[in-house]
Design a protein around this motif. Structure first.
Motif, mmCIF file in Angstrom:
data_model
loop_
_atom_site.group_PDB
_atom_site.id
_atom_site.type_symbol
_atom_site.label_atom_id
_atom_site.label_comp_id
_atom_site.label_asym_id
_atom_site.label_seq_id
_atom_site.Cartn_x
_atom_site.Cartn_y
_atom_site.Cartn_z
ATOM 1 N N ALA A 92 14.954 13.983 9.556
ATOM 2 C CA ALA A 92 13.376 14.317 9.207
ATOM 3 C C ALA A 92 13.291 14.788 7.776
ATOM 4 O O ALA A 92 12.222 14.600 6.812
ATOM 5 C CB ALA A 92 12.366 15.947 9.521
ATOM 6 N N GLU A 93 14.096 15.381 7.260
ATOM 7 C CA GLU A 93 14.415 15.727 5.999
ATOM 8 C C GLU A 93 14.261 15.062 5.002
ATOM 9 O O GLU A 93 13.869 14.741 3.756
ATOM 10 C CB GLU A 93 15.397 16.912 4.989
ATOM 11 N N GLU A 94 15.155 13.846 4.394
ATOM 12 C CA GLU A 94 15.706 12.691 4.740
ATOM 13 C C GLU A 94 14.115 11.556 3.789
ATOM 14 O O GLU A 94 13.534 11.956 3.463
ATOM 15 C CB GLU A 94 16.364 11.242 4.807
ATOM 16 N N GLU A 95 13.327 11.559 5.952
ATOM 17 C CA GLU A 95 11.901 11.197 5.293
ATOM 18 C C GLU A 95 10.560 11.953 5.100
ATOM 19 O O GLU A 95 10.410 11.018 4.004
ATOM 20 C CB GLU A 95 11.366 10.371 6.936
ATOM 21 N N LEU A 96 11.094 12.410 4.762
ATOM 22 C CA LEU A 96 9.685 13.605 4.375
ATOM 23 C C LEU A 96 9.817 13.410 2.714
ATOM 24 O O LEU A 96 8.739 13.946 1.760
ATOM 25 C CB LEU A 96 9.849 15.023 4.470
ATOM 26 N N LYS A 97 11.726 13.478 2.556
ATOM 27 C CA LYS A 97 11.621 14.181 0.965
ATOM 28 C C LYS A 97 11.212 12.512 0.457
ATOM 29 O O LYS A 97 10.524 12.798 -1.123
ATOM 30 C CB LYS A 97 12.917 14.189 0.386
ATOM 31 N N GLN A 98 11.551 11.688 0.949
ATOM 32 C CA GLN A 98 10.938 9.708 0.369
ATOM 33 C C GLN A 98 9.728 9.757 0.762
ATOM 34 O O GLN A 98 8.604 9.740 -0.388
ATOM 35 C CB GLN A 98 11.877 9.207 1.298
ATOM 36 N N ALA A 99 8.723 10.703 1.030
ATOM 37 C CA ALA A 99 7.058 10.698 1.388
ATOM 38 C C ALA A 99 7.046 11.060 -0.011
ATOM 39 O O ALA A 99 6.169 10.381 -0.264
ATOM 40 C CB ALA A 99 6.994 10.743 2.690
ATOM 41 N N GLN A 100 7.848 11.941 -0.288
ATOM 42 C CA GLN A 100 6.633 13.553 -1.346
ATOM 43 C C GLN A 100 7.403 12.761 -2.526
ATOM 44 O O GLN A 100 6.468 12.520 -3.289
ATOM 45 C CB GLN A 100 7.373 14.423 -1.050
ATOM 46 N N THR A 101 7.742 12.191 -2.828
ATOM 47 C CA THR A 101 8.859 11.391 -4.060
ATOM 48 C C THR A 101 7.954 10.472 -4.270
ATOM 49 O O THR A 101 6.878 9.841 -5.265
ATOM 50 C CB THR A 101 10.287 11.095 -4.084
ATOM 51 N N MET A 102 7.541 9.476 -3.548
ATOM 52 C CA MET A 102 6.023 8.981 -3.320
ATOM 53 C C MET A 102 4.816 8.913 -3.932
ATOM 54 O O MET A 102 3.980 8.462 -4.607
ATOM 55 C CB MET A 102 6.370 7.776 -2.182
ATOM 56 N N PHE A 130 0.974 -1.414 -0.200
ATOM 57 C CA PHE A 130 0.067 -0.047 -0.044
ATOM 58 C C PHE A 130 1.047 0.876 -0.449
ATOM 59 O O PHE A 130 1.403 1.611 0.978
ATOM 60 C CB PHE A 130 -0.969 -0.150 0.665
ATOM 61 N N ARG A 131 1.322 1.694 -1.107
ATOM 62 C CA ARG A 131 2.214 3.010 -1.385
ATOM 63 C C ARG A 131 1.882 4.295 -1.214
ATOM 64 O O ARG A 131 2.120 4.682 0.020
ATOM 65 C CB ARG A 131 2.270 2.851 -3.103
ATOM 66 N N THR A 132 0.577 4.447 -1.114
ATOM 67 C CA THR A 132 0.450 5.254 -0.598
ATOM 68 C C THR A 132 0.321 5.783 1.242
ATOM 69 O O THR A 132 0.646 6.785 1.706
ATOM 70 C CB THR A 132 -1.667 5.979 -1.041
ATOM 71 N N GLU A 133 -0.290 4.917 1.769
ATOM 72 C CA GLU A 133 -0.109 4.848 3.458
ATOM 73 C C GLU A 133 1.457 4.553 3.254
ATOM 74 O O GLU A 133 1.516 4.831 4.912
ATOM 75 C CB GLU A 133 -1.215 3.487 3.552
ATOM 76 N N LEU A 134 1.839 3.702 2.816
ATOM 77 C CA LEU A 134 3.241 4.187 3.259
ATOM 78 C C LEU A 134 4.424 5.075 2.955
ATOM 79 O O LEU A 134 5.252 5.266 4.000
ATOM 80 C CB LEU A 134 4.624 2.962 2.410
ATOM 81 N N ALA A 135 3.705 6.265 2.191
ATOM 82 C CA ALA A 135 4.479 7.177 2.339
ATOM 83 C C ALA A 135 3.987 8.307 3.316
ATOM 84 O O ALA A 135 4.921 8.710 4.522
ATOM 85 C CB ALA A 135 3.905 7.962 0.554
ATOM 86 N N ASN A 136 2.493 7.863 4.156
ATOM 87 C CA ASN A 136 1.895 8.706 4.901
ATOM 88 C C ASN A 136 2.684 7.888 6.494
ATOM 89 O O ASN A 136 2.928 9.234 6.922
ATOM 90 C CB ASN A 136 0.972 8.072 5.250
ATOM 91 N N CYS A 137 3.324 6.967 6.105
ATOM 92 C CA CYS A 137 3.989 6.080 7.175
ATOM 93 C C CYS A 137 5.425 7.311 7.251
ATOM 94 O O CYS A 137 5.987 7.930 8.354
ATOM 95 C CB CYS A 137 4.678 5.136 7.366
ATOM 96 N N HIS A 138 6.263 7.660 6.391
ATOM 97 C CA HIS A 138 8.145 8.225 6.412
ATOM 98 C C HIS A 138 7.313 9.587 6.280
ATOM 99 O O HIS A 138 8.051 10.208 7.175
ATOM 100 C CB HIS A 138 7.760 7.810 4.791
ATOM 101 N N TRP A 139 5.975 10.420 6.397
ATOM 102 C CA TRP A 139 6.602 10.907 6.297
ATOM 103 C C TRP A 139 5.433 11.385 8.292
ATOM 104 O O TRP A 139 6.526 12.593 8.102
ATOM 105 C CB TRP A 139 3.878 11.944 5.747
ATOM 106 N N MET A 140 4.716 10.958 8.711
ATOM 107 C CA MET A 140 4.781 10.750 10.413
ATOM 108 C C MET A 140 6.188 10.335 10.478
ATOM 109 O O MET A 140 6.671 10.926 11.920
ATOM 110 C CB MET A 140 4.004 10.349 10.520
ATOM 111 N N ARG A 141 6.911 10.019 10.347
ATOM 112 C CA ARG A 141 8.003 9.636 10.650
ATOM 113 C C ARG A 141 9.167 10.583 10.689
ATOM 114 O O ARG A 141 10.285 10.683 11.407
ATOM 115 C CB ARG A 141 8.912 7.838 10.028
ATOM 116 N N GLY A 142 8.979 11.417 9.713
ATOM 117 C CA GLY A 142 9.861 12.348 9.201
ATOM 118 C C GLY A 142 9.199 13.603 10.074
ATOM 119 O O GLY A 142 10.168 14.556 11.561
ATOM 120 N N TYR A 143 8.033 13.847 10.889
ATOM 121 C CA TYR A 143 7.994 14.245 11.494
ATOM 122 C C TYR A 143 8.162 14.383 13.125
ATOM 123 O O TYR A 143 8.818 14.899 13.970
ATOM 124 C CB TYR A 143 6.175 14.370 12.114
#
Length: 447
Positions: free
Chosen positions: A299-309, A275-288
């Motif tokens: 944090a920057e790495e996790e958020l950039k990964q979320a945005q790329t996905m 589930f890629r959107t939900e996985l991206a949202n997990c990267h988003w929250m871990r960035g937070y």
């Protein structure tokens, strides 16, 4: 055996199938019925019993449902298989492609009068259009889905009700989203409709609106109920969503390690499910989480990964929301110019009707950046715009904090009375922490 077509329609279908197979009325009738009965049935002058249709279906070599409704079991099975494929496209591919698949499947289900398949297609369309950011269309899809199962028990309609609440929540209508979720929870709990999956879905979904409204006590209670229900639920996607939602309450309580552990559990389940959107949202929250803990590079790495996905899936609304969080991290890392450019770029994708909370967050951060550059006029303009968005959404916690920032700015520029007004506004939103002014909390589930 449930719904069936009118006698004349069934009669014509029996006659057509009999002729196609080269059978006489006598051959079709034997040994249980008479040729005269088959003749009367084919003429539409009698409503055949289930037993008679079973006999005729067996003689014709077709399913009962195909004879009674014109829908073959093969058609329904094929439609359900393609609905599963569309769900997989939504989970792993492109939301726009998934929406096209669901729209075609909806038309087919409507053509054959298949209510459950219409419901599934409309749910998929709602989820797809939420991802692409068309919240008004999403709400209409969920409303139509509810109507498809209007006579079904409430637990069957919960996914559509939850989808409608989420579309209102993302549009910045926090109070109405909470009202929908709370009233549904009350109906389930007070009516003794103990469906663990439905309850867990609702409790996990209400945490976000509660947090944005500043109702942290209710959010924590919803998280507690969700965790208690989890052992009764087998759906891994639902368990993953619960872990992701509970992490928000843990973050608010400063329990960063526990929040990160819950996000890790959710991310692992989403990876397994693809589930890629939900996985991206997990990267988003871990960035937070990392940002809250001062680990800005991670944090920057996790958020950039979320945005790329999310960009790859063309999930425009979620991608814009992540960009606001990323800009905050960039600003804190001394990259204010890059942060401001990112915010200006994504503000076009956010509005009062679409991502109001994050649009306010973008203006708030642009105000901070402007203050740092000693451009107080621009800072005030951004703070006021953010204030308007938060007031409209009812996001009490963020609103109180913003009023303090605006008051400080006004005081520093010598406008003491205006500063006092801003502080009073903020205090007004602090008067009842942990409440939503929507009455008592929902009834407790029978755990």
């Amino acid at each position: 055996m449930g719904e069936r077509d009118e006698p004349e329609v069934v009669g014509r279908r029996v006659q057509r199938l009999r002729v196609e197979r080269g059978l006489t009325q006598r051959q079709l009738a034997e040994p249980t019925y008479t040729p005269a009965y088959i003749s009367t049935l084919e003429a539409g002058r009698v409503r055949p019993s289930d037993e008679a249709l079973k006999h005729i279906a067996e003689r014709l070599g077709v399913d009962f449902d195909e004879l009674a409704t014109g829908r073959s079991a093969r058609l329904v099975t094929d439609l359900r298989f393609r609905l599963t494929e569309a769900q997989r496209t939504l989970a792993t591919g492109d939301a726009e492609d998934a929406a096209l698949q669901y729209a075609a499947l909806l038309a087919e289900a409507e053509e054959h009068g298949l209510a459950e398949e219409q419901y599934a297609a409309l749910l998929g369309l709602g989820e797809s259009t939420i991802e692409t950011g068309d919240l008004e269309a999403a709400r209409l899809h969920f409303e139509r889905a509810e109507a498809c199962l209007a006579d079904a028990p409430l637990p069957a309609r919960v996914p559509a009700l939850r989808g409608r609440a989420v579309s209102h929540f993302l549009a910045g209508e926090l109070r109405y989203a909470v009202y929908l979720l709370e009233s549904t929870l009350d109906e389930l709990n007070r009516g003794g409709l103990h469906d663990p999956d439905a309850l867990l879905l609702l409790y996990a979904s209400v945490i976000g609106p509660y947090m944005d409204m500043g109702a942290q006590a209710r959010a924590a209670q919803a998280a507690e109920f969700a965790l208690a229900l989890a052992p009764q639920v087998a759906d891994p996607a639902l368990i993953a969503r619960m872990h992701r939602s509970v992490a928000r309450t843990l973050l608010a309580e400063g329990r960063l390690a526990e929040a990160d552990a819950n996000l890790a559990k959710a991310a692992e389940l989403y990876r397994q499910l693809q589930f890629r959107t939900e996985l991206a949202n997990c990267h988003w929250m871990r960035g937070y989480v990392y940002a809250q803990n001062g680990q800005l590079e991670r944090a920057e790495e996790e958020l950039k990964q979320a945005q790329t996905m999310l960009d790859a899936r063309r999930a425009v609304l979620y991608s814009s929301q992540v960009a606001v969080e990323l800009a905050d991290v960039l600003h804190r890392r001394g990259k204010s110019e890059e942060a401001a450019e990112l915010l200006q770029r994504v503000l076009g994708d956010l509005s009062p009707e679409r991502g109001a909370i994050h649009a306010a967050g973008a203006h708030r951060l642009l105000g901070i950046i402007a203050e740092d550059a000693r451009d107080t006029e621009a800072a005030e303009e951004h703070y006021v715009r953010a204030l308007s968005l938060l007031e409209r959404a009812g996001a009490a916690g963020d609103l109180a904090d913003l009023c303090r920032m605006l008051g400080d700015l006004l005081r520093r520029t010598g406008r003491v009375e205006a500063a006092l007004d801003a502080y009073r506004t903020g205090l007004g939103h602090r008067t009842a922490p942990g409440t939503t002014t929507l009455g008592p909390a929902p009834a407790q589930p029978p755990l």
